[in-house]
Design a protein around this motif. Sequence first.
Motif, PDB file in Angstrom:
ATOM      1  N   LYS A 131       9.086   1.755  -4.452  1.00 29.45           N
ATOM      2  CA  LYS A 131       8.985   1.094  -5.769  1.00 29.45           C
ATOM      3  C   LYS A 131      10.266   0.346  -6.101  1.00 29.45           C
ATOM      4  CE  LYS A 131       5.690   4.300  -7.861  1.00 29.45           C
ATOM      5  NZ  LYS A 131       5.546   5.443  -8.775  1.00 29.45           N
TER       6      LYS A 131
ATOM      7  N   MET B  34       0.896  -2.192  -2.472  1.00 31.53           N
ATOM      8  CA  MET B  34       0.356  -1.525  -3.668  1.00 31.53           C
ATOM      9  C   MET B  34       1.410  -1.458  -4.772  1.00 31.53           C
ATOM     10  SD  MET B  34      -1.735   1.685  -2.014  1.00 31.53           S
ATOM     11  CE  MET B  34      -3.157   1.451  -0.932  1.00 31.53           C
ATOM     12  N   ALA B  35       2.627  -1.081  -4.405  1.00 28.36           N
ATOM     13  CA  ALA B  35       3.694  -0.948  -5.403  1.00 28.36           C
ATOM     14  C   ALA B  35       3.982  -2.299  -6.060  1.00 28.36           C
ATOM     15  CB  ALA B  35       4.957  -0.391  -4.756  1.00 28.36           C
TER      16      ALA B  35
ATOM     17  N   GLN C  96       1.800  -4.779  -6.386  1.00 22.68           N
ATOM     18  CA  GLN C  96       0.656  -5.098  -7.241  1.00 22.68           C
ATOM     19  C   GLN C  96       0.694  -4.283  -8.531  1.00 22.68           C
ATOM     20  OE1 GLN C  96      -2.732  -4.554  -4.681  1.00 22.68           O
ATOM     21  NE2 GLN C  96      -2.104  -6.193  -3.316  1.00 22.68           N
ATOM     22  N   GLN C  97       1.110  -3.027  -8.411  1.00 23.16           N
ATOM     23  CA  GLN C  97       1.217  -2.170  -9.589  1.00 23.16           C
ATOM     24  C   GLN C  97       2.130  -2.803 -10.636  1.00 23.16           C
ATOM     25  OE1 GLN C  97      -0.330   0.619 -10.463  1.00 23.16           O
ATOM     26  NE2 GLN C  97       0.864   0.949 -12.311  1.00 23.16           N
ATOM     27  N   LYS C  98       3.166  -3.508 -10.153  1.00 18.59           N
ATOM     28  CA  LYS C  98       4.118  -4.152 -11.057  1.00 18.59           C
ATOM     29  C   LYS C  98       3.716  -5.599 -11.361  1.00 18.59           C
ATOM     30  CE  LYS C  98       7.744  -1.205  -9.176  1.00 18.59           C
ATOM     31  NZ  LYS C  98       8.376  -0.493 -10.297  1.00 18.59           N
TER      32      LYS C  98
ATOM     33  N   HIS D 295      -1.866   6.721  -4.388  1.00 15.05           N
ATOM     34  CA  HIS D 295      -1.936   6.881  -5.839  1.00 15.05           C
ATOM     35  C   HIS D 295      -0.550   6.970  -6.464  1.00 15.05           C
ATOM     36  CE1 HIS D 295      -6.244   6.958  -6.619  1.00 15.05           C
ATOM     37  NE2 HIS D 295      -6.348   7.463  -5.395  1.00 15.05           N
TER      38      HIS D 295
ATOM     39  N   GLN E  33       0.308   3.069  -6.567  1.00 19.06           N
ATOM     40  CA  GLN E  33      -0.483   2.215  -7.458  1.00 19.06           C
ATOM     41  C   GLN E  33      -1.536   3.057  -8.142  1.00 19.06           C
ATOM     42  OE1 GLN E  33      -2.405  -1.077  -5.433  1.00 19.06           O
ATOM     43  NE2 GLN E  33      -2.518  -2.317  -7.289  1.00 19.06           N
ATOM     44  N   GLU E  34      -1.634   2.893  -9.459  1.00 16.35           N
ATOM     45  CA  GLU E  34      -2.565   3.715 -10.228  1.00 16.35           C
ATOM     46  C   GLU E  34      -3.979   3.652  -9.671  1.00 16.35           C
ATOM     47  OE1 GLU E  34      -2.853   3.419 -14.682  1.00 16.35           O
ATOM     48  OE2 GLU E  34      -0.710   3.019 -14.341  1.00 16.35           O
ATOM     49  N   ARG E  35      -4.478   2.420  -9.537  1.00 18.13           N
ATOM     50  CA  ARG E  35      -5.768   2.241  -8.890  1.00 18.13           C
ATOM     51  C   ARG E  35      -5.523   1.409  -7.647  1.00 18.13           C
ATOM     52  NH1 ARG E  35      -9.945   0.304 -13.320  1.00 18.13           N
ATOM     53  NH2 ARG E  35      -8.347  -1.309 -13.450  1.00 18.13           N
ATOM     54  N   PRO E  36      -5.332   2.084  -6.528  1.00 21.61           N
ATOM     55  CA  PRO E  36      -4.888   1.367  -5.326  1.00 21.61           C
ATOM     56  C   PRO E  36      -5.817   0.213  -4.946  1.00 21.61           C
ATOM     57  CG  PRO E  36      -4.715   3.732  -4.998  1.00 21.61           C
ATOM     58  CD  PRO E  36      -5.457   3.523  -6.288  1.00 21.61           C
TER      59      PRO E  36
END
Lengths: 410, 410
Positions: free
Chosen positions: A20, A83-84, A86-88, B55, B58-61
């Motif tokens: 992250k 994923m990290a 995209q999460q941000k 997870h 990312q909350e919803r991978p």
Amino acid sequence: MALYVHKYGGTSVGTVERIKHVADNVIQARQRGEDVVVVVSAMSGETNRLVALAHEAQERPNIREMDVLLSTGEQVTIALLSMALQQKGCEARSYTGAQVRILTDRAHTKARIEDIDTERMRADLAQGRVVVVAGFQGVTADGDITTLGRGGSDTTAVALAAALKADECLIYTDVDGVYTTDPRIEPKARRLERITFEEMLEMASQGSKVLQIRSVEFAGKYNVPLRVLSSFKEGSGTLISYEEASGVEKPLISGIAFNRDEAKLTILGVPDRPGIAYKILGPIAQANIEVDMIVQNVGEDGSTDFTFTVHRNEYKRALEILQNICADLGAREAAGDTAIVKVSLVGVGMRSHAGIAAQMFEALAGEGINIQMISTSEIKISVVLNEKYLELAVRSLHEAFHLDQAAAAA
Amino acid sequence: MALYVHKYGGTSVGTVERIKHVADNVIQARQRGEDVVVVVSAMSGETNRLVALAHEAQERPNIREMDVLLSTGEQVTIALLSMALQQKGCEARSYTGAQVRILTDRAHTKARIEDIDTERMRADLAQGRVVVVAGFQGVTADGDITTLGRGGSDTTAVALAAALKADECLIYTDVDGVYTTDPRIEPKARRLERITFEEMLEMASQGSKVLQIRSVEFAGKYNVPLRVLSSFKEGSGTLISYEEASGVEKPLISGIAFNRDEAKLTILGVPDRPGIAYKILGPIAQANIEVDMIVQNVGEDGSTDFTFTVHRNEYKRALEILQNICADLGAREAAGDTAIVKVSLVGVGMRSHAGIAAQMFEALAGEGINIQMISTSEIKISVVLNEKYLELAVRSLHEAFHLDQAAAAA
């Protein structure tokens, strides 16, 4: 738009928390308006875990299958980093080596890159995406997975930067740059703002393990500016390029490298005849033992002492070979010493400046340090010393050449 | 030469020790003169570990990246199994889904196989190699990695068997075959020598979780004989094909399935008008809730009770929907019950034999078990009971239909 290739090693992506943090760093670059391609290694520990499994399954693991196995390490990281990101809120897409199409030869576990297809990456960059690529891996023309061997992720990063004509290749690591020498030995060691490829090669091969030699060679060959910097703290790191520091900043000496992994072998009292070097080193080469420094002294009685260094792991084998050929050569005896260290002064400045060697020997003599071997090249002077002098030698040379001062002058 | 596709699940390859045991099993097949293609799952626990990492990142991978991540699980297993085979002197080569070229659609995490390229596999088999293929995964026409969803490795095995026209697809698992019912409930439960695809579908969908429904459907569609057998103990398992057991062996009933995951919903006192079923089930379907059994009783006063079952996880949502539409329908009230169980008799034999239902109800009545709902199909009779009767019902039916005896006759 400026394009940067970032490379993050295993420690920098060792946990999801750190991944992250890498995502934050990438996003900052995006916010500066930069296009970014990220190359990542396997999470630290993962490669060792997989290697252990392989050795449990097969005594000498098949290299094709080893590559299938090991390549999963980076594949996990690319997915998690994407994923990290995209999460941000940062668009990102991952690619394995095979998916990019990093085409390599078939030399499993130590493959060489032959070609890189940049099409999908360019399309993603044009869409505003960050491209996340698995380091260390490629694919053969037949579709077999290959890995690039030690430090392969650095090589991937440099190769991508070359193929994409990136502005710089940023190697994020756990140190914040290249230092004048190892700060664990000389606390006054100073981070270099810049260093040339040639100097970096000498520093790396002499034991400053910041970057793998192969990736530096690669970067030099394709003229990709490399920057080594820390994933964990701010800073501009060290730029490695063809350009020397200029003006008053131009140093004679860039740094002091050392290597504790060598051992010295001597064959004493060899009749001094043509071809003697070959007769000694031929059997060593045949045994696949690599030789580093070689020194031959002509004696007074028509006999000579012949000395060379090898990796410490090869010392016993090399000594046995020498003992076996002693009689054939008419030599007196073979001997050796593992308690040695090689210390090298490195700097492109010495090319145009005489007297560096003398100054080096003077500094060592001033501390009462005996020099066992000397070897010089255009941008390097190496000496072999008893290993007990390592710290003293490094510190005295660091001081003699004022390496703790930014605009060093001899 | 006979060709068999073997499939080993996560428990069977859970450790390198177990992978070596799988290698032994494959080598035995080779020694019998069989060609073998092996499909493997991820080592047990690995998929859960990767999902947890996702997870964290990312909350919803993202599902594309999830597939990149999860597909590494099987990739590790194929490499280790190939190594273990080679260690024991058996030539083997591994392939990921992308390398075989198991072409799928783009539905990440639940992709469907569209085509399989058998060329490389056939070439390896012709060279006397065992081919080891990663289950659960494929690749899109664009080169993106996909996964097939739950039970995907079974699907891979069946699809490969169909594409290669294999003689049988052997599903190695932790049970030694399909049983007349769950042996944990009825210790007299007997392993079936064979069962038809149709029966297996009913057994599987009713809760005998030996095989994933989708792979059984797939096997039926392409007429691939499936054999379920244990990775841990010897035995011929259960053959699933189109052929029924014949002659005196032919049973009326193959087995008893049950399902504890359902809940019952009833809407009471609905005016009995055309279209009432649609008015009730329309909103349920719109909420994406799947309905299993449906029963409608015509009452005497022109009103009716309408009952259906859903998965227990959907019970609360479904009940709320019914309560909301009660007034609109002019219905008296909506009620429900989660303390139910569905028990089903399954057998192709009942097609041509009347009286099975009567015999079933008689057996249940004999134990004083009240039947709440009944639903029948060509090869199945299901009843809904209070869940407290599950064990009693299963055991009394098992005895009534003599399922503990090999050549069962009613």
